[in-house]
Design a protein around this motif. Structure first.
Motif, PDB file in Angstrom:
ATOM      1  N   SER B 216       0.850  -1.191   0.000  1.00  0.00           N
ATOM      2  CA  SER B 216       0.000   0.000   0.000  1.00  0.00           C
ATOM      3  C   SER B 216       0.883   1.237   0.000  1.00  0.00           C
ATOM      4  O   SER B 216       1.994   1.211   0.540  1.00  0.00           O
ATOM      5  CB  SER B 216      -0.867  -0.039   1.261  1.00  0.00           C
ATOM      6  OG  SER B 216      -1.325   1.241   1.585  1.00  0.00           O
ATOM      7  N   LEU B 217       0.384   2.314  -0.603  1.00  0.00           N
ATOM      8  CA  LEU B 217       1.140   3.565  -0.584  1.00  0.00           C
ATOM      9  C   LEU B 217       0.603   4.520   0.471  1.00  0.00           C
ATOM     10  O   LEU B 217       1.125   5.606   0.663  1.00  0.00           O
ATOM     11  CB  LEU B 217       1.074   4.232  -1.966  1.00  0.00           C
ATOM     12  CG  LEU B 217       1.860   3.510  -3.068  1.00  0.00           C
ATOM     13  CD1 LEU B 217       1.584   4.139  -4.421  1.00  0.00           C
ATOM     14  CD2 LEU B 217       3.345   3.537  -2.771  1.00  0.00           C
ATOM     15  N   LYS B 218      -0.476   4.111   1.144  1.00  0.00           N
ATOM     16  CA  LYS B 218      -1.049   4.973   2.182  1.00  0.00           C
ATOM     17  C   LYS B 218      -0.168   4.880   3.427  1.00  0.00           C
ATOM     18  O   LYS B 218       0.121   3.798   3.902  1.00  0.00           O
ATOM     19  CB  LYS B 218      -2.471   4.502   2.496  1.00  0.00           C
ATOM     20  CG  LYS B 218      -3.190   5.394   3.451  1.00  0.00           C
ATOM     21  CD  LYS B 218      -4.552   4.832   3.798  1.00  0.00           C
ATOM     22  CE  LYS B 218      -5.162   5.615   4.932  1.00  0.00           C
ATOM     23  NZ  LYS B 218      -4.351   5.587   6.155  1.00  0.00           N
ATOM     24  N   GLU B 219       0.238   6.021   3.915  1.00  0.00           N
ATOM     25  CA  GLU B 219       1.123   6.033   5.092  1.00  0.00           C
ATOM     26  C   GLU B 219       0.328   5.945   6.383  1.00  0.00           C
ATOM     27  O   GLU B 219      -0.763   6.488   6.451  1.00  0.00           O
ATOM     28  CB  GLU B 219       1.969   7.308   5.074  1.00  0.00           C
ATOM     29  CG  GLU B 219       2.976   7.308   3.919  1.00  0.00           C
ATOM     30  CD  GLU B 219       3.946   8.468   4.015  1.00  0.00           C
ATOM     31  OE1 GLU B 219       4.521   8.675   5.093  1.00  0.00           O
ATOM     32  OE2 GLU B 219       4.076   9.177   3.016  1.00  0.00           O
ATOM     33  N   VAL B 221       3.142   3.108   5.727  1.00  0.00           N
ATOM     34  CA  VAL B 221       3.066   2.097   4.668  1.00  0.00           C
ATOM     35  C   VAL B 221       3.124   0.681   5.238  1.00  0.00           C
ATOM     36  O   VAL B 221       3.720   0.441   6.281  1.00  0.00           O
ATOM     37  CB  VAL B 221       4.200   2.282   3.641  1.00  0.00           C
ATOM     38  CG1 VAL B 221       4.013   3.556   2.852  1.00  0.00           C
ATOM     39  CG2 VAL B 221       5.560   2.244   4.319  1.00  0.00           C
TER      40      VAL B 221
END
Lengths: 363, 356
Positions: B216-219, B221
């Motif tokens: 995932s690139l949502k922090e 991460v």
């Protein structure tokens, strides 16, 4: 037995209260506030000392900047949640009220889910760097605001917010939002966005939020805190019956609107910055009420300090645990969500608050 | 009171009408109870011997590569490798199987990947009663596990010399054995191993950069921990997992941890997302970090639909990793990446025999 705003009025029982006790009480309050501030200072110092990569005050400016950002977000979120909890407990006249009872966290989750979905499968936001950087936070903020607006519209009776209606609408909306998130998760599959949402629901301090958004959120939180401080006396009076409060010159319609608006905005800011962190908005007001009594001026100040200290302490503990496991067991466990620590601490206290109610209903 | 009575009557009537108005759709046209109707279906006409149900994309991938896709009559939920044109019925997950629909399809073979607790009791009971043959495998944790599911005759990973050699696979026949495709499955297995071996030969003497594989690139991460199939493929591709020994399968990392970890390469394993562009805004946060991967423009989005599916495509994933980690090998890796598994590689590959 904790104090309960519904049964304990912060107003003096009669005007014949011993005037000699007033300075003593004031000094006691000041001592406790100083103690709480000291705890906050200690937590702050520890957070700067304990990082997620190593112990010690960082020499590298970049690392220092990251720790300061996390600390600043932690302070903002803690203050916002605790102060919002005080406001909602006063508004709903219910000691078990907390910032996410109005469905804001699930609303934010739904907003975030929609944005994550768009970002995963399209390039609508990714085509524009500015939009993309803000998209997650704005999705959560719009979701929370939309929930707040719906709850407000649905809970008015003859133009005035009905506390019971507000509570019920919030619970129902929260359930609907939760069901929509579950449905979207189910359709989308186990990997990808479902993992992102599950992670977000645990509550993490997210230092990747743009600085401008952090500053805006903290400014709003500060303003909200000041507004509630100016209404503290009115909040005290509002703990009496509606007729008594109005007879004493409190405009209940306006007060309830302000309490709703400020508390909701504070909660929306907190959830945008760090996801739904449980129990801070519930337990901090209760802890402070036990220490300082039910007067809202001291309650607001004490809760803000306690909330900030609790979040920063939880974040510090999360980092401490990560480093300890890495150093002693050579295992990389990653960063644990702080929502876990606030819930583990808040859960038993919540049960302690709830238990007398259960006993009373059985009797 | 009268109003309430009217309301209750109205509610009952509407419930009754809704129950009568629309019958639930038939499970599937393929699932007709009439055997003569089944004979006319394309799945039956090409491979009448089997009616196969799979509950994982890995299994569907193997069935497809064994040339039995026409015998597939049902799939599990979220199976991105199921042939879309066949519009196969979806039968739930291995935990929650739509039993009624499964039975209506009259399967001969049911394949599933399960946890350590094995298949659901009711499915096991149906299999014991002779409704179908059930093959339940543990979820593959190593390349060996995947290949054992394909062909259970021995295992050859020892020759690949990776750190994860322990075979923990199922003690049941592989799909090749279960469907009388032993020769084909052995050939496939050897082809996959040959390609993996070739990739490893190409990368074995090169430096091993530290690679972070993100889900995932949502922090903050979420990364792939050690001890997974992807971890092994990374090792074959000439990289080392930057997470080190991770205690959890998908640890999360904040920025400070990422800076301290200093990965040389970052892979974002995001199946089916839009392809990476120049200065992709999705990678802006990671690219702004003071880490080697950002300095050397070594942050990549890998968006193949099978990037997280441990199937026959293992060699493609390894080759993709290797191309990104060691771009100087691109010319040598392209034939491995682009030649279909059923065809021989254009150049001579190191021979590798199965340990049967």
């Amino acid at each position: 037995m904790p104090h309960q705003p519904t049964t304990t009025s912060p107003l003096p029982a009669s005007s014949s209260e011993d005037p000699q006790k007033a300075p003593k009480r004031l000094s006691r309050v000041l001592v406790i506030l100083c103690f709480l501030t000291l705890l906050l200072g200690l937590a702050t110092l520890l957070r700067l000392y304990i990082g997620t990569s190593d112990f010690g005050f960082p020499q590298d400016n970049y690392i220092l900047n990251i720790r300061l950002t996390r600390l600043f977000i932690g302070l903002t979120v803690g203050i916002a949640l605790a102060v919002s909890g005080v406001g909602l407990q006063a508004l709903l006249r219910n000691p078990l009220a907390e910032p996410y009872i109005l469905g804001l966290s699930t609303g934010a989750g739904l907003g975030l889910f929609i944005v994550l979905y768009i970002n995963r499968y399209t390039t609508i936001f990714a085509d524009n760097q500015f939009l993309y950087v803000f998209s997650n936070s704005l999705g959560a903020l719009i979701g929370a605001s939309a929930s707040m607006f719906i709850v407000y519209l649905a809970s008015r009776r003859r133009g005035i917010i009905d506390p019971l209606g507000l509570l019920l609408t919030g619970v129902v909306l929260s359930t609907i939002n939760g069901a929509l998130i579950m449905l979207a998760n189910y359709i989308n599959g186990p990997a990808g966005i479902r993992a992102d949402i599950a992670q977000w629901m645990m509550g993490f301090i997210n230092e990747s939020v743009p600085n401008s958004l952090i500053i805006t959120a903290s400014t709003i939180c500060l303003l909200g805190f000041i507004i509630l401080l100016t209404f503290a006396r009115h909040m005290d009076i509002a703990t009496l019956s509606s007729i008594e409060a109005q007879a004493l010159g409190v405009n209940l319609k306006f007060l309830r609107f302000i309490l709703f608006l400020v508390s909701s905005i504070l909660a929306a800011c907190a959830v945008t910055l760090a996801g739904p962190i449980a129990f801070v908005g519930l337990i901090c007001p209760h802890i402070v009420r036990m220490l300082l009594g039910p007067k809202h001026l001291t309650l607001l100040i004490g809760s803000a300090i306690t909330g900030a200290a609790l979040i920063v302490a939880a974040d510090t503990f999360s980092a401490f645990l990560k480093i300890q496991i890495e150093n002693n067991f050579s295992y990389n466990i990653g960063l644990l969500p702080i929502g876990i620590f606030t819930a583990l601490l808040g859960g038993p206290i919540f049960l302690y608050i709830l238990h007398p109610h259960l006993g009373a209903s059985d009797a | 009171m009268t109003k309430q009575l009217h309301f209750i009557l109205l509610l009952s009537l509407s419930l009754l009408l809704s129950a009568c108005s629309k019958q639930p759709p038939a499970p599937d046209q393929n699932a007709s109870a009439d055997p003569s109707a089944q004979q006319s279906e394309p799945a039956q006409s090409s491979s009448p011997k089997y009616r196969i149900v799979t509950f994982a994309p890995t299994l569907t991938d193997i069935i497809q590569n064994l040339g039995l896709i026409d015998s597939l009559v049902g799939v599990g939920e979220y199976d991105m490798l199921a042939p879309k044109d066949k519009n196969l019925p979806v039968l739930g997950t291995f935990i929650n199987v739509d039993t009624e629909r499964l039975l209506s399809l009259k399967p001969t073979h049911v394949f599933m990947l399960t946890g350590k607790d094995g298949p659901p009791t009711n499915i096991e009971q149906l299999a014991n009663a002779g409704a179908f043959k059930l093959f339940a495998y543990d979820y593959p944790a190593t390349i060996d596990d995947v290949l054992q599911i394909l062909d259970s005759n021995g295992t050859s990973l020892a020759k690949l010399n990776t750190s994860a050699k322990t075979f923990i696979g199922p003690n049941i026949p592989g799909i090749g054995q279960a469907l009388d495709r032993v020769d084909q499955s052995t050939q496939l297995k050897t082809a996959v191993l040959t390609r993996l071996h070739k990739i490893m030969q190409l990368t074995k003497d090169l430096p091993k950069p530290r690679v972070l594989m993100l889900f995932s690139l949502k922090e903050p991460v979420m990364a792939s921990g050690t001890g997974s199939v992807n971890d092994q493929l990374l090792e074959i591709a000439g990289g080392a997992n930057a997470t080190g020994d991770s205690a959890v399968s998908a640890p999360t990392f904040d920025r400070e941890s990422l800076v301290s970890m200093a990965p040389d390469v970052i892979f974002a394993l995001l199946p089916d997302v839009p392809a990476q562009k120049q200065n992709d805004p999705r990678l802006a946060n990671l690219a702004s970090l003071p880490i080697p991967a950002a300095k050397h423009d070594s942050i990549f989005i890998l968006n193949s639909p099978t990037i997280l599916v441990p199937g026959i495509n293992l060699y493609q994933t390894a080759a993709t990793f290797a191309v990104k980690i060691h771009p100087e090998l691109t010319d040598k890796l392209n034939p491995i990446l682009n030649t279909p598994i059923t065809e021989p590689l254009p150049e001579d590959a190191p021979e590798l025999q199965s340990e049967n």
